[in-house]
Write an enzyme that holds these catalytic residues in place. Sequence first.
Site, short mmCIF file in Angstrom:
data_model
loop_
_atom_site.label_atom_id
_atom_site.label_comp_id
_atom_site.label_asym_id
_atom_site.label_seq_id
_atom_site.Cartn_x
_atom_site.Cartn_y
_atom_site.Cartn_z
N GLN A 47 1.79 -6.50 -3.35
CA GLN A 47 2.42 -6.62 -2.03
C GLN A 47 3.76 -5.88 -1.98
O GLN A 47 3.93 -4.93 -2.70
CB GLN A 47 2.57 -8.10 -1.61
CG GLN A 47 1.24 -8.80 -1.41
CD GLN A 47 0.52 -9.13 -2.70
OE1 GLN A 47 1.08 -9.78 -3.56
NE2 GLN A 47 -0.70 -8.70 -2.84
N ASP A 49 0.81 -1.22 0.00
CA ASP A 49 0.00 0.00 0.00
C ASP A 49 0.85 1.27 0.00
O ASP A 49 0.48 2.29 0.58
CB ASP A 49 -0.96 0.02 1.21
CG ASP A 49 -1.82 -1.24 1.25
OD1 ASP A 49 -2.19 -1.71 0.17
OD2 ASP A 49 -2.08 -1.75 2.35
N GLY A 58 -4.61 -4.37 -3.55
CA GLY A 58 -5.62 -3.33 -3.75
C GLY A 58 -4.88 -2.06 -4.12
O GLY A 58 -4.09 -1.55 -3.34
N HIS A 59 -5.06 -1.62 -5.35
CA HIS A 59 -4.38 -0.42 -5.81
C HIS A 59 -5.43 0.65 -6.12
O HIS A 59 -6.31 0.42 -6.94
CB HIS A 59 -3.58 -0.68 -7.09
CG HIS A 59 -2.63 -1.83 -6.97
ND1 HIS A 59 -1.70 -1.91 -5.96
CD2 HIS A 59 -2.46 -2.93 -7.72
CE1 HIS A 59 -0.99 -3.03 -6.11
NE2 HIS A 59 -1.44 -3.67 -7.15
N LYS A 77 1.90 1.89 -5.20
CA LYS A 77 2.44 1.27 -6.43
C LYS A 77 1.51 1.51 -7.61
O LYS A 77 1.95 1.75 -8.72
CB LYS A 77 2.61 -0.26 -6.22
CG LYS A 77 3.61 -0.62 -5.13
CD LYS A 77 3.68 -2.12 -4.93
CE LYS A 77 2.43 -2.71 -4.35
NZ LYS A 77 2.15 -2.32 -2.96
P1 GDP Z 1 -0.69 0.17 -3.59
O1 GDP Z 1 -1.33 -1.07 -3.08
O2 GDP Z 1 0.78 0.20 -3.36
O3 GDP Z 1 -1.04 0.47 -5.03
O4 GDP Z 1 -1.28 1.37 -2.72
P2 GDP Z 1 -2.82 1.59 -2.29
O5 GDP Z 1 -3.56 2.09 -3.47
O6 GDP Z 1 -3.34 0.42 -1.56
O7 GDP Z 1 -2.65 2.74 -1.19
C1 GDP Z 1 -2.06 3.96 -1.49
C2 GDP Z 1 -3.10 5.08 -1.26
O8 GDP Z 1 -2.44 6.31 -1.23
C3 GDP Z 1 -4.13 5.20 -2.37
O9 GDP Z 1 -5.36 5.59 -1.80
C4 GDP Z 1 -3.58 6.32 -3.26
O10 GDP Z 1 -4.60 7.04 -3.95
C5 GDP Z 1 -2.93 7.18 -2.24
N1 GDP Z 1 -1.74 7.93 -2.71
C6 GDP Z 1 -0.75 7.52 -3.54
N2 GDP Z 1 0.22 8.45 -3.62
C7 GDP Z 1 -0.16 9.46 -2.79
C8 GDP Z 1 0.45 10.70 -2.39
O11 GDP Z 1 1.54 11.06 -2.80
N3 GDP Z 1 -0.27 11.47 -1.49
C9 GDP Z 1 -1.47 11.11 -0.98
N4 GDP Z 1 -2.09 11.90 -0.10
N5 GDP Z 1 -2.06 9.94 -1.34
C10 GDP Z 1 -1.41 9.14 -2.20
P1 IMO Z 2 -0.93 -4.32 -2.16
O1 IMO Z 2 -0.55 -4.84 -3.51
C1 IMO Z 2 -0.97 -4.80 2.18
C2 IMO Z 2 -1.05 -8.93 3.69
C3 IMO Z 2 -2.30 -9.39 4.42
C4 IMO Z 2 -1.69 -10.40 5.37
C5 IMO Z 2 -0.59 -11.04 4.55
C6 IMO Z 2 -0.98 -12.38 3.91
O2 IMO Z 2 -2.21 -3.54 -2.15
O3 IMO Z 2 0.21 -3.58 -1.53
P2 IMO Z 2 -2.56 -13.02 1.88
O4 IMO Z 2 -4.03 -12.81 1.68
O5 IMO Z 2 -1.71 -12.42 0.82
O6 IMO Z 2 -2.23 -14.46 2.14
O7 IMO Z 2 -2.24 -12.26 3.26
O8 IMO Z 2 -0.26 -10.11 3.54
N1 IMO Z 2 -1.29 -8.38 2.33
C7 IMO Z 2 -1.22 -7.07 2.03
N2 IMO Z 2 -1.02 -6.00 2.82
N3 IMO Z 2 -1.10 -4.65 0.85
C8 IMO Z 2 -1.27 -5.72 0.05
O9 IMO Z 2 -1.25 -5.64 -1.30
C9 IMO Z 2 -1.38 -7.01 0.62
N4 IMO Z 2 -1.58 -8.26 0.15
C10 IMO Z 2 -1.50 -9.09 1.20
O10 IMO Z 2 -2.92 -8.32 5.08
O11 IMO Z 2 -1.07 -9.73 6.44
MG MG Z 3 -2.82 -1.66 -1.74
#
Ligand code: GDP
Ligand code: IMO
Ligand code: MG
Length: 433
Positions: free
Chosen positions: A227, A13, A40-41, A16
């Site tokens: 991840q 999170d 989850g992106h 990416k």
């Molecule tokens: P990922 O799993 O690595 O793709 O990241 P997630 O989407 O799960 O979580 C990142 C969150 O941060 C998302 O809600 C993005 O919209 C938000 N985000 C990404 N870059 C920035 C930033 O530079 N500033 C802020 N405030 N939010 C950001």
């Molecule tokens: P993104 O791509 C954050 C965590 C779960 C759990 C562990 C194992 O959005 O960064 P799983 O269901 O993969 O067997 O769970 O990994 N986990 C994540 N945490 N971001 C993710 O993906 C994750 N995918 C799995 O919360 O601790």
């Molecule tokens: Mg994510």
Amino acid sequence: MPAIVLVGAQWGDEGKGKATDLLGSDVDYVVKFNGGNNAGHTIVIEKDGKREKYALHLLPSGILTPTCTPVIGNGVVVDLAVLFEELDGLEARGVDTSRLLVSASAHIIAPYNRVLDKVTERFLGSRKIGTTGRGIGPTYADKMSRNGIRVQDLFDEKILRQKVEAALAFKNQILAKIYNRRAVEVDEVMDELLGYAERLRPMVADTSLVLEKALNEGKTVLLEAGQATLLDVDHGTYPFVTSSNATAGGACTGSGIPPTRVDRVIAILKAYSTRVGEGPFPTELFDANGEFLRKTGAEFGTTTGRPRRCGWVDTVVGRYSTRINGTTDFVITKLDVLTGLDTVPVCVAYDVDGVRHDEMPVNQTDFHHAKPIYEELPGWWEDITECRRFEDLPANAQAYVLRLEELIGARVSAIGVGPGRDEIISRHSLLGD
Ligand code: GDP
Ligand code: IMO
Ligand code: MG
């Protein structure tokens, strides 16, 4: 142009999805190489003057860029129901998804593996991993045990039936005898999987070959991790990890592109730390500062909606991530979230039972005992979301980035100052020199 790998530097999170989306228009292929719909992106795009938010789980983030071909690589585990639900959802919003390619060798998350993920976690009780419950672990376990179901099996009904029968002969014993659950019928699984076969068929390809040809033609291929480094099954905080290789090495095995073709590794590092699920997290905050980061950073899981655990940035983790991934460039995200703090602590090392550790402890127990050693940097109060050049940032925000750069050991090439596509400061090109 060679292949470029993009990974998460912490526990996921980091942003990416946003970074991949940002590069989307400059690359020809975006390949997801590991994980499945545990990811989850969130991607925020400006469309007709309005902000549109997309949450992607299984699909590569490149799907939102019309000029780029999204690829689900062999290292991914595919839940077919989720795949088509996501495609339908995007099509309904006017996104053209027709270019998607799916590796014939990717494994399928069979319905019994979703059940097993959930019952295993319940069985573990306080020793649970806190998985996303999507069947990820059991599906990778089947892959390694050589009784998994692959995409190509859907097109040979006889073989598919044999494989499902073999898997269920074993799984049903576990479901019924250990977990006291109803046995799963072979026909039930066959009907579900075959129900998707014809819609899937045109997307299926030898993606490794497609990518090799693309690279030979001078195309740019971005390999996008789900991840992150500390969730990697080999290099993460085992056993509190996911079940795939989310680090740069996994990009090769999960796509069929050899290491000799990769010459750049971009790691995404959040300006603070978060973690979802169980497992050690040295800089975790349980006070008002943790609440501040969760609220200001909107730190709630995109996949499960769980509140994310929050803490200060950890440069021991950042350095480790540089080592394991061979990071050439960092993107620091969410710097804007740190605005308004008097001081911003940066973890520079750990105290493990009285001994200073500058590098990641190799033993799990030591990491569980690690207490952060902080350096306090002065904060800033100015709104930075409109900054587009490094020099526009307040001096203290610049100093924070430069100190992180020094501690993590690779250059910081871009800085996120908001969730939108354009809310980014570029210091060095992520694709050029
Ligand atoms: P990922 O799993 O690595 O793709 O990241 P997630 O989407 O799960 O979580 C990142 C969150 O941060 C998302 O809600 C993005 O919209 C938000 N985000 C990404 N870059 C920035 C930033 O530079 N500033 C802020 N405030 N939010 C950001
Ligand atoms: P993104 O791509 C954050 C965590 C779960 C759990 C562990 C194992 O959005 O960064 P799983 O269901 O993969 O067997 O769970 O990994 N986990 C994540 N945490 N971001 C993710 O993906 C994750 N995918 C799995 O919360 O601790
Ligand atoms: Mg994510």
